[in-house]
Design a protein around this motif. Structure first.
Motif, PDB file in Angstrom:
ATOM      1  N   SER A   1       0.837  -1.192   0.000  1.00  0.00           N
ATOM      2  CA  SER A   1       0.000   0.000   0.000  1.00  0.00           C
ATOM      3  C   SER A   1       0.869   1.238   0.000  1.00  0.00           C
ATOM      4  CB  SER A   1      -0.900   0.001   1.218  1.00  0.00           C
ATOM      5  OG  SER A   1      -1.592   1.227   1.304  1.00  0.00           O
ATOM      6  N   LEU A   2       0.516   2.202  -0.848  1.00  0.00           N
ATOM      7  CA  LEU A   2       1.202   3.489  -0.854  1.00  0.00           C
ATOM      8  C   LEU A   2       0.533   4.466   0.106  1.00  0.00           C
ATOM      9  CD1 LEU A   2       1.853   3.893  -4.685  1.00  0.00           C
ATOM     10  CD2 LEU A   2       3.405   3.042  -2.916  1.00  0.00           C
ATOM     11  N   GLN A   3      -0.508   3.989   0.809  1.00  0.00           N
ATOM     12  CA  GLN A   3      -1.239   4.852   1.733  1.00  0.00           C
ATOM     13  C   GLN A   3      -1.152   4.368   3.171  1.00  0.00           C
ATOM     14  OE1 GLN A   3      -4.957   4.458  -0.258  1.00  0.00           O
ATOM     15  NE2 GLN A   3      -4.581   6.190  -1.617  1.00  0.00           N
ATOM     16  N   GLY A   4      -0.201   3.482   3.458  1.00  0.00           N
ATOM     17  CA  GLY A   4       0.051   3.072   4.832  1.00  0.00           C
ATOM     18  C   GLY A   4      -0.905   2.032   5.393  1.00  0.00           C
ATOM     19  N   ASP A   5      -1.634   1.317   4.579  1.00  0.00           N
ATOM     20  CA  ASP A   5      -2.538   0.267   5.052  1.00  0.00           C
ATOM     21  C   ASP A   5      -1.703  -0.912   5.548  1.00  0.00           C
ATOM     22  OD1 ASP A   5      -4.495  -1.609   5.500  1.00  0.00           O
ATOM     23  OD2 ASP A   5      -5.474  -1.348   3.567  1.00  0.00           O
ATOM     24  N   THR A   6      -1.880  -1.306   6.797  1.00  0.00           N
ATOM     25  CA  THR A   6      -1.070  -2.378   7.379  1.00  0.00           C
ATOM     26  C   THR A   6      -1.733  -3.755   7.298  1.00  0.00           C
ATOM     27  OG1 THR A   6      -1.997  -1.961   9.579  1.00  0.00           O
ATOM     28  CG2 THR A   6       0.039  -0.786   8.993  1.00  0.00           C
ATOM     29  N   ARG A   7      -2.933  -3.817   6.756  1.00  0.00           N
ATOM     30  CA  ARG A   7      -3.585  -5.126   6.629  1.00  0.00           C
ATOM     31  C   ARG A   7      -2.874  -5.973   5.587  1.00  0.00           C
ATOM     32  NH1 ARG A   7      -9.404  -2.615   5.866  1.00  0.00           N
ATOM     33  NH2 ARG A   7      -8.022  -1.161   4.828  1.00  0.00           N
ATOM     34  N   GLU A   8      -2.989  -7.272   5.730  1.00  0.00           N
ATOM     35  CA  GLU A   8      -2.354  -8.201   4.802  1.00  0.00           C
ATOM     36  C   GLU A   8      -3.368  -8.598   3.734  1.00  0.00           C
ATOM     37  OE1 GLU A   8      -0.630 -11.492   6.968  1.00  0.00           O
ATOM     38  OE2 GLU A   8      -0.181 -10.180   8.656  1.00  0.00           O
ATOM     39  N   HIS A   9      -3.085  -8.260   2.491  1.00  0.00           N
ATOM     40  CA  HIS A   9      -3.957  -8.596   1.371  1.00  0.00           C
ATOM     41  C   HIS A   9      -3.242  -9.608   0.488  1.00  0.00           C
ATOM     42  CE1 HIS A   9      -5.692  -4.747   2.624  1.00  0.00           C
ATOM     43  NE2 HIS A   9      -6.789  -5.112   1.995  1.00  0.00           N
ATOM     44  N   TYR A  10      -3.923 -10.691   0.168  1.00  0.00           N
ATOM     45  CA  TYR A  10      -3.348 -11.725  -0.679  1.00  0.00           C
ATOM     46  C   TYR A  10      -4.326 -12.098  -1.789  1.00  0.00           C
ATOM     47  CZ  TYR A  10      -0.098 -12.397   3.184  1.00  0.00           C
ATOM     48  OH  TYR A  10       0.847 -12.202   4.150  1.00  0.00           O
ATOM     49  N   ALA A  11      -3.787 -12.371  -2.956  1.00  0.00           N
ATOM     50  CA  ALA A  11      -4.591 -12.900  -4.053  1.00  0.00           C
ATOM     51  C   ALA A  11      -4.538 -14.414  -3.976  1.00  0.00           C
ATOM     52  CB  ALA A  11      -4.039 -12.427  -5.393  1.00  0.00           C
ATOM     53  N   VAL A  12      -5.684 -15.054  -4.039  1.00  0.00           N
ATOM     54  CA  VAL A  12      -5.752 -16.511  -4.003  1.00  0.00           C
ATOM     55  C   VAL A  12      -5.517 -17.022  -5.426  1.00  0.00           C
ATOM     56  CG1 VAL A  12      -7.233 -18.507  -3.571  1.00  0.00           C
ATOM     57  CG2 VAL A  12      -7.319 -16.523  -2.043  1.00  0.00           C
ATOM     58  N   LEU A  13      -4.470 -17.812  -5.595  1.00  0.00           N
ATOM     59  CA  LEU A  13      -4.128 -18.392  -6.886  1.00  0.00           C
ATOM     60  C   LEU A  13      -4.306 -19.902  -6.813  1.00  0.00           C
ATOM     61  CD1 LEU A  13      -0.888 -16.343  -7.625  1.00  0.00           C
ATOM     62  CD2 LEU A  13      -3.214 -15.874  -8.396  1.00  0.00           C
ATOM     63  N   THR A  14      -4.649 -20.506  -7.932  1.00  0.00           N
ATOM     64  CA  THR A  14      -4.937 -21.931  -7.972  1.00  0.00           C
ATOM     65  C   THR A  14      -3.868 -22.678  -8.754  1.00  0.00           C
ATOM     66  OG1 THR A  14      -7.268 -21.376  -7.997  1.00  0.00           O
ATOM     67  CG2 THR A  14      -6.705 -23.632  -8.547  1.00  0.00           C
ATOM     68  N   ARG A  15      -3.397 -23.764  -8.168  1.00  0.00           N
ATOM     69  CA  ARG A  15      -2.470 -24.663  -8.842  1.00  0.00           C
ATOM     70  C   ARG A  15      -2.903 -26.090  -8.541  1.00  0.00           C
ATOM     71  NH1 ARG A  15      -1.570 -20.253 -10.213  1.00  0.00           N
ATOM     72  NH2 ARG A  15       0.404 -19.155 -10.375  1.00  0.00           N
ATOM     73  N   LEU A  16      -2.584 -26.993  -9.431  1.00  0.00           N
ATOM     74  CA  LEU A  16      -2.796 -28.415  -9.187  1.00  0.00           C
ATOM     75  C   LEU A  16      -1.438 -29.093  -9.133  1.00  0.00           C
ATOM     76  CD1 LEU A  16      -5.739 -29.485 -11.552  1.00  0.00           C
ATOM     77  CD2 LEU A  16      -5.780 -29.227  -9.078  1.00  0.00           C
ATOM     78  N   LEU A  17      -1.381 -30.209  -8.430  1.00  0.00           N
ATOM     79  CA  LEU A  17      -0.169 -31.026  -8.398  1.00  0.00           C
ATOM     80  C   LEU A  17      -0.431 -32.304  -9.174  1.00  0.00           C
ATOM     81  CD1 LEU A  17       0.832 -30.639  -4.634  1.00  0.00           C
ATOM     82  CD2 LEU A  17       1.715 -29.372  -6.599  1.00  0.00           C
ATOM     83  N   ASP A  18       0.547 -32.712  -9.987  1.00  0.00           N
ATOM     84  CA  ASP A  18       0.391 -33.975 -10.713  1.00  0.00           C
ATOM     85  C   ASP A  18       0.821 -35.135  -9.819  1.00  0.00           C
ATOM     86  OD1 ASP A  18       3.173 -34.115 -10.764  1.00  0.00           O
ATOM     87  OD2 ASP A  18       3.350 -33.588 -12.891  1.00  0.00           O
ATOM     88  N   GLU A  19       0.848 -36.340 -10.383  1.00  0.00           N
ATOM     89  CA  GLU A  19       1.164 -37.527  -9.580  1.00  0.00           C
ATOM     90  C   GLU A  19       2.580 -37.500  -9.012  1.00  0.00           C
ATOM     91  OE1 GLU A  19       1.870 -38.125 -13.888  1.00  0.00           O
ATOM     92  OE2 GLU A  19       0.068 -37.668 -12.760  1.00  0.00           O
ATOM     93  N   ASN A  20       3.467 -36.642  -9.562  1.00  0.00           N
ATOM     94  CA  ASN A  20       4.837 -36.496  -9.049  1.00  0.00           C
ATOM     95  C   ASN A  20       4.996 -35.251  -8.177  1.00  0.00           C
ATOM     96  OD1 ASN A  20       5.738 -38.791 -10.525  1.00  0.00           O
ATOM     97  ND2 ASN A  20       5.839 -37.515 -12.370  1.00  0.00           N
ATOM     98  N   ASN A  21       3.884 -34.660  -7.766  1.00  0.00           N
ATOM     99  CA  ASN A  21       3.853 -33.426  -6.973  1.00  0.00           C
ATOM    100  C   ASN A  21       4.474 -32.232  -7.688  1.00  0.00           C
ATOM    101  OD1 ASN A  21       2.354 -34.209  -4.765  1.00  0.00           O
ATOM    102  ND2 ASN A  21       4.138 -34.910  -3.609  1.00  0.00           N
TER     103      ASN A  21
END
Length: 196
Positions: A1-21
């Protein structure tokens, strides 16, 4: 944040793991889900797991908020809002912890469904972000007609920003428009100090 917001913001991203992780990138599996009309199910899986993680983070004292993407299929799913309400209750989560993000192009393609979903989410105190914003004209109409909290400016608007006065001018004008509606803007893809 360029305005001093101290909260933690995260984007939820999706990944899959194959049979070999090994990690499978979204482009390699989400297109199949779209083709098989499974994106509404994918949305629900992601939302539920994200809510559970948010509860865990909040229980540990973090001021965490998640940006969670809703697909075009999710926007059209008339039962999604009620399902989200049920999940919030079941997991003891709060709507105010979540920022649901919808792509600008999906909102334009399904305006009435998007408006109903957004207005319903706002009633349960969720926040709304428009993703990939700024690529089309008449952006003011969306901002004027929908109760939006954040706009995530499309990454193409910041790519090569410090080398292009034209891009800087366009980004500045887009940002001024967003802020005139009292909406916070997020510039995506800022990866160097000059662009910042």
């Amino acid at each position: 944040s360029l305005q001093g917001d101290t909260r933690e913001h995260y984007a939820v991203l999706t990944r899959l793991l194959d049979e070999n992780n090994a990690e499978i990138q979204p482009l390699d599996f989400l297109e199949h889900a779209r083709h098989l009309n499974l994106m509404a199910h994918v949305d629900r899986w992601i939302i539920r797991h994200a809510m559970a993680e948010l509860v865990e983070q909040r229980n540990q004292g973090h001021k965490t908020k998640f940006f969670i993407h809703v697909s075009k299929s999710g926007i059209q799913d008339e039962t999604l809002l009620l399902w989200i309400c049920d999940c919030l209750r079941e997991l003891n989560a709060k709507g105010a912890w979540i920022i649901f993000q919808l792509r600008e192009s999906d909102i334009r393609a399904h305006t009435q469904s998007a408006k109903r979903l957004i207005e319903g989410l706002k009633k349960i105190r969720c926040q709304i972000a428009i993703d990939r914003f700024g690529l089309t004209s008449n952006n003011e109409l969306i901002l004027k007609n929908l109760p939006v909290d954040y706009v995530k400016l499309d990454q193409s608007l910041t790519h090569g920003l410090c080398q292009s006065q034209e891009k800087q001018d366009h980004l500045g004008e887009t940002n001024r428009t967003v802020q005139s509606f009292n909406i916070k803007s997020i510039a995506m893809g800022v990866e160097d100090a000059n662009s910042l």
